[in-house]
Design a protein around this motif. Structure first.
Motif, PDB file in Angstrom:
ATOM      1  N   ARG A   1      38.075 -17.958  -8.741  1.00 29.82           N
ATOM      2  CA  ARG A   1      39.010 -16.896  -9.098  1.00 29.82           C
ATOM      3  C   ARG A   1      40.412 -17.247  -8.626  1.00 29.82           C
ATOM      4  O   ARG A   1      40.584 -17.925  -7.622  1.00 29.82           O
TER       5      ARG A   1
ATOM      6  N   PHE B   1      44.513 -15.112  -8.517  1.00 31.45           N
ATOM      7  CA  PHE B   1      45.234 -13.882  -8.840  1.00 31.45           C
ATOM      8  C   PHE B   1      46.671 -14.255  -9.159  1.00 31.45           C
ATOM      9  O   PHE B   1      47.201 -15.261  -8.678  1.00 31.45           O
ATOM     10  N   CYS B   2      47.286 -13.469 -10.018  1.00 33.31           N
ATOM     11  CA  CYS B   2      48.629 -13.788 -10.491  1.00 33.31           C
ATOM     12  C   CYS B   2      49.405 -12.506 -10.760  1.00 33.31           C
ATOM     13  O   CYS B   2      48.833 -11.401 -10.782  1.00 33.31           O
TER      14      CYS B   2
ATOM     15  N   SER C   1      51.369  -9.592 -12.681  1.00 35.27           N
ATOM     16  CA  SER C   1      51.021  -8.849 -13.891  1.00 35.27           C
ATOM     17  C   SER C   1      51.696  -9.454 -15.112  1.00 35.27           C
ATOM     18  O   SER C   1      52.868  -9.856 -15.052  1.00 35.27           O
TER      19      SER C   1
ATOM     20  N   ARG D   1      43.972  -5.559 -10.627  1.00 36.49           N
ATOM     21  CA  ARG D   1      43.436  -5.269  -9.298  1.00 36.49           C
ATOM     22  C   ARG D   1      44.571  -5.064  -8.313  1.00 36.49           C
ATOM     23  O   ARG D   1      45.602  -5.725  -8.401  1.00 36.49           O
TER      24      ARG D   1
ATOM     25  N   HIS E   1      45.515  -6.209  -5.330  1.00 40.18           N
ATOM     26  CA  HIS E   1      45.125  -7.298  -4.440  1.00 40.18           C
ATOM     27  C   HIS E   1      45.590  -7.018  -3.018  1.00 40.18           C
ATOM     28  O   HIS E   1      46.753  -6.754  -2.771  1.00 40.18           O
TER      29      HIS E   1
ATOM     30  N   GLN F   1      47.965  -6.498  -9.857  1.00 38.07           N
ATOM     31  CA  GLN F   1      48.066  -7.888 -10.242  1.00 38.07           C
ATOM     32  C   GLN F   1      46.883  -8.269 -11.125  1.00 38.07           C
ATOM     33  O   GLN F   1      45.903  -7.525 -11.224  1.00 38.07           O
ATOM     34  N   GLN F   2      46.999  -9.398 -11.790  1.00 36.13           N
ATOM     35  CA  GLN F   2      45.895  -9.892 -12.615  1.00 36.13           C
ATOM     36  C   GLN F   2      44.980 -10.772 -11.777  1.00 36.13           C
ATOM     37  O   GLN F   2      45.448 -11.596 -10.994  1.00 36.13           O
ATOM     38  N   GLU F   3      43.689 -10.585 -11.961  1.00 30.68           N
ATOM     39  CA  GLU F   3      42.690 -11.468 -11.360  1.00 30.68           C
ATOM     40  C   GLU F   3      41.928 -12.152 -12.488  1.00 30.68           C
ATOM     41  O   GLU F   3      41.386 -11.489 -13.372  1.00 30.68           O
TER      42      GLU F   3
ATOM     43  N   GLU G   1      38.901 -14.811 -13.456  1.00 35.53           N
ATOM     44  CA  GLU G   1      37.681 -15.395 -12.898  1.00 35.53           C
ATOM     45  C   GLU G   1      36.903 -16.140 -13.979  1.00 35.53           C
ATOM     46  O   GLU G   1      36.814 -15.672 -15.120  1.00 35.53           O
TER      47      GLU G   1
ATOM     48  N   SER H   1      42.318 -17.476  -4.681  1.00 33.56           N
ATOM     49  CA  SER H   1      41.835 -16.253  -4.042  1.00 33.56           C
ATOM     50  C   SER H   1      41.765 -16.384  -2.525  1.00 33.56           C
ATOM     51  O   SER H   1      41.676 -15.374  -1.820  1.00 33.56           O
TER      52      SER H   1
END
Length: 228
Positions: A23, A25-26, A28, A43, A45, A64-66, A68, A109
């Motif tokens: 995973r 995260f970035c 939005s 999410r 985060h 934020q965007q996750e 996976e 992550s």
């Protein structure tokens, strides 16, 4: 672990390859393309408190965007909101990085983006996040973005560097930094006059041992051209 690669010369993408179960995260709206095995979801985060501070301190998104890799390996392409370059940094427990406003793009992550108190000068004069700034800690890859071209400078002991306040993207948290006016040799009043007449505003002076990521453009004076 996920593989981070910058692809393209002008306004590049961040290309991330994930193996099943991995995973990232970035920021939005950063996701431009992803292959079928990947899934994206919003999410908070780090929980509500960190998400709120991130929003207030660095003008980042609350959610934020996750992304996976759920059903297999896959690739995705990410893009920053502002036109410009992308730099990939290695975060370790011994080498955290401090982030300026809106510079975060993506991270593994295993990296956390935590709030930290800014210096008094940085808090009053701004440009580095106000009184609360964000710091990337943990272990893994971190991608940051800046307006225009990106360049990474190495700071060594005895060779301080001075960066325009609006061109600093991220820097090693081990560095000591001060926000103020550029030195002109004319005393305090002379510094004010020279700052006004030269067009050079506040600067950040870094010293110690570490890295500073800078960008070529000043986003505070950017004005999109009106279409006719």
């Amino acid at each position: 672990m996920p593989t981070f690669t910058v692809t393209g010369d002008v306004d590049p993408f961040l290309h991330v390859n994930l193996r099943k179960g991995e995973r990232i995260f970035c920021e939005s709206d950063a996701m431009v393309m992803m292959e079928e095995p990947l899934q994206v979801k919003g999410r908070m985060h780090g929980g509500f408190g960190r998400a709120l501070l991130r929003r207030l301190a660095n003008d980042e998104s609350f959610f934020q965007q996750e992304i996976e890799a759920v059903s297999g390996d896959g690739d995705c392409l990410l893009s920053p909101a502002m036109p410009g370059g992308v730099a990939i940094l290695d975060v370790t427990p011994e080498s955290p990085f401090t982030l300026s406003d809106s510079s975060f793009l993506a991270a593994e992550s295993s990296v956390q983006i935590n709030p930290r108190l800014n210096t008094v000068g940085g808090g009053f004069f701004g440009g580095t996040g106000g009184f609360v700034i964000m710091e990337a800690v943990g272990q893994g890859k971190l991608a940051v973005s800046g307006f225009g071209s990106i360049f990474t400078l190495d700071v060594t002991h005895g060779r301080d560097i001075v960066i325009d306040n609006n061109h600093a993207v991220a820097w090693s948290s081990s560095l000591v930094y001060e926000v103020g006016m550029p030195r002109t040799g004319g005393g305090f009043f002379g510094s004010i006059v020279n700052s006004a007449t030269s067009g050079e505003g506040l600067v950040i002076r870094f010293r110690g041992q570490g890295k500073v990521v800078i960008c070529s453009r000043n986003k505070t004076i950017f004005r999109p051209q009106q279409s006719h």
